[in-house]
Design an enzyme around this catalytic site. Structure first.
Site, mmCIF file in Angstrom:
data_model
loop_
_atom_site.group_PDB
_atom_site.id
_atom_site.type_symbol
_atom_site.label_atom_id
_atom_site.label_comp_id
_atom_site.label_asym_id
_atom_site.label_seq_id
_atom_site.Cartn_x
_atom_site.Cartn_y
_atom_site.Cartn_z
ATOM 1 C CE1 TYR A 20 -1.256 4.455 4.325
ATOM 2 C CE2 TYR A 20 -3.631 4.775 4.044
ATOM 3 C CZ TYR A 20 -2.326 5.195 3.843
ATOM 4 O OH TYR A 20 -2.097 6.370 3.147
ATOM 5 C CE LYS A 44 -0.604 7.403 6.338
ATOM 6 N NZ LYS A 44 0.631 8.237 6.268
#
Length: 249
Positions: A157, A161
């Protein structure tokens, strides 16, 4: 009083619930025609559209998988054919598959990247074509403070990002001379987002680390998104605005 997005067409991906819903409703309140993007939660997307209309906007639901480029291209092409333009894209669709790295499966890594990074690319590329033709447009990519702050179990994740932030900077510099502004918003712990699904003990620990002493709201993130998408941010390009109550200060 003139509403900031009166007559403009805005596409919000991942808008069936949570942060995406909050953004869609906020754009509706500012007079936009809001296209509520969703994958499988059609009923919830229709509920978002009802809220958009209650707020004073208008719109439609469009179902497509951001990880599949043909679906994205078809959705945006149909939208532009119907509306004549796409003024704003909010790249909000994303997923998390939190796993400790030694136990992480290839499937989890691939799924996060295909949605959070490939989806970002597919949607931005489809939207850029009509925006460049019009000589104006705004793209706001919704990231997360995971791009800036280490959290165990979020390698995939965080990588996705972090890539979003770099993508925003590069694309912002490339497209600004042609009238298209690209920026990002990085929310922290938001009550309508992933924080809502945290274990209570973990949630309390995170809350204790936030200088404001509370989780943020979807409305607070939406205000930052609307600012970056609006003409008020006409000189803001390639930036990542952190909305986290001071968590990464």
């Amino acid at each position: 009083m003139t509403r900031r997005f009166e007559g403009r067409t805005v596409l919000v991906t991942g808008a069936s619930r949570g942060l995406g819903r909050g953004m869609a409703v906020a754009f509706g309140a500012e007079g936009a025609f809001v296209v509520v993007g969703c994958l499988a939660r059609r009923k919830e997307a229709e509920e978002t559209l009802s809220l958009v209309r209650e707020a004073g906007g208008e719109g439609a639901v469009r179902a497509f998988d951001v990880s599949r480029r043909p679906e994205v291209d078809a959705a945006v092409d149909d939208l532009v054919a119907e509306r004549g333009a796409l003024d704003v894209l909010i790249n909000n669709a994303g997923i998390a598959r939190d796993e400790l790295f030694p136990l992480m499966s290839q499937e989890s890594w691939d799924e996060v990247m295909s949605t959070n990074l490939d989806g970002l690319f597919h949607c931005a590329r489809a939207a850029v074509r009509p925006m460049l033709s019009a000589g104006r447009g705004a793209i706001v990519n919704v990231g997360a403070v995971a791009a800036l702050r280490a959290t165990p179990g979020q390698a995939a994740y965080a990588a996705s990002k972090g890539g979003l932030v770099s993508f925003t900077r590069a694309l912002g510099a490339e497209l600004a001379p042609r009238g298209v502004r690209v920026n990002a918003v990085l929310p922290g712990a938001i009550s309508a987002g992933l924080a809502a699904r945290l274990d209570r003990r973990i949630a309390e620990r995170i809350r204790g680390a936030i200088p404001l002493g509370r989780f943020g709201t979807a409305e607070e993130v939406a205000r930052a998104v609307l600012f970056l998408a609006s003409d008020e941010a006409s000189y803001v390009v390639g930036q990542a605005l952190v909305v986290d109550g001071g968590l990464t200060a």
